[in-house]
Design a protein around this motif. Structure first.
Motif, short mmCIF file in Angstrom:
data_model
loop_
_atom_site.label_atom_id
_atom_site.label_comp_id
_atom_site.label_asym_id
_atom_site.label_seq_id
_atom_site.Cartn_x
_atom_site.Cartn_y
_atom_site.Cartn_z
N LEU A 26 0.88 -1.02 -0.12
CA LEU A 26 -0.03 -0.05 -0.08
C LEU A 26 0.84 1.25 -0.11
O LEU A 26 1.98 1.42 0.60
N ILE A 27 0.44 2.18 -0.72
CA ILE A 27 0.83 3.69 -0.55
C ILE A 27 -0.22 4.44 -0.01
O ILE A 27 -1.24 4.43 -0.74
N ILE A 28 -0.06 4.86 1.11
CA ILE A 28 -1.48 5.54 1.80
C ILE A 28 -0.90 7.20 1.65
O ILE A 28 0.31 7.55 2.26
N VAL A 29 -1.82 7.91 1.29
CA VAL A 29 -1.44 9.49 0.91
C VAL A 29 -2.46 10.31 1.46
O VAL A 29 -3.50 10.06 1.12
N ASN A 30 -2.09 11.35 2.24
CA ASN A 30 -3.14 12.50 2.36
C ASN A 30 -3.06 13.49 1.20
O ASN A 30 -1.75 13.80 0.96
N THR A 31 -4.33 13.78 0.83
CA THR A 31 -4.16 14.62 -0.73
C THR A 31 -4.84 16.05 -0.41
O THR A 31 -5.78 16.16 0.53
N ALA A 32 -4.87 16.80 -1.45
CA ALA A 32 -5.69 17.96 -1.43
C ALA A 32 -5.67 18.19 -2.86
O ALA A 32 -4.77 18.21 -3.73
N SER A 33 -6.75 18.99 -3.30
CA SER A 33 -7.13 19.49 -4.78
C SER A 33 -6.53 20.87 -5.02
O SER A 33 -6.41 21.10 -6.25
N LYS A 34 -6.09 21.54 -4.28
CA LYS A 34 -5.67 22.74 -4.40
C LYS A 34 -4.42 23.48 -3.89
O LYS A 34 -4.13 24.25 -3.42
N CYS A 35 -3.45 22.29 -4.10
CA CYS A 35 -2.32 22.46 -3.38
C CYS A 35 -1.22 22.46 -4.43
O CYS A 35 -1.38 22.00 -5.55
N GLY A 36 0.20 23.16 -4.07
CA GLY A 36 1.12 22.97 -4.95
C GLY A 36 1.47 21.75 -5.43
O GLY A 36 2.30 21.21 -6.54
N PHE A 37 1.27 20.64 -4.69
CA PHE A 37 1.63 19.39 -4.80
C PHE A 37 0.56 18.54 -5.29
O PHE A 37 0.77 17.31 -5.66
#
Length: 162
Positions: A26-37
């Protein structure tokens, strides 16, 4: 406690067990839609498409704790990820990753793989955790780390699992 004991909620609102991912890397990641990343979605999706058939799962958990960069509803997040990045890996309901309301999954991940200088806090969106097929947290990658940085250690785990 095992990672497989932690219930999570899909982006469609269904509560599931991580048990269904036992035996997968697994790769578990916290995400965001309006981020530089946010463009990392593209890299993560590329890795997912290439390695899914070999036992990889990527689990994305939207989080609005950093600069209010995930303000949308679950439907808006899902649509954004699909339209802009072709995301097909599983997405889950918005979570908090730090503080007293941190989701138990992220509390567990932070305990198992502290950050720089033993820090338990997640510093920003797109912190990535690598979990082996037995549910052991084996790595933590910073938000600025390109998803490609995970390929070598992830591929090693997939080979060990095969």
């Amino acid at each position: 406690m095992s990672i497989y004991d932690i219930p999570v909620q899909t982006i469609k609102g269904k509560t599931i067990s991580l048990e269904q991912y036992r035996g997968k890397v697994l790769i578990i990641v916290n995400t965001a839609s309006k981020c530089g990343f946010t463009p990392q979605y593209k890299g993560l999706e590329g890795i997912y498409k290439e390695y899914k058939g070999q036992g990889l799962e990527i689990l994305g958990f939207p989080c609005d704790q950093f600069g209010h960069q995930e303000p949308g509803s679950e439907d808006e997040i899902s649509e954004f990820c699909e339209i802009n990045f072709g995301v097909t890996f599983p997405l889950f309901s918005k979570v908090e990753v730090n503080g007293s309301n941190a989701h138990p999954l992220f509390t567990h991940l932070k305990e198992e793989a502290p950050g720089l200088l033993g820090s338990k806090g997640i510093k920003w969106n797109f912190t990535k955790f690598l979990v082996d097929a037995e549910g052991n947290v084996v790595g933590r990658f910073a938000p600025k780390d390109d998803p490609k940085k995970l390929i070598k250690p992830m591929a090693k785990l997939l080979t060990e699992t095969a």
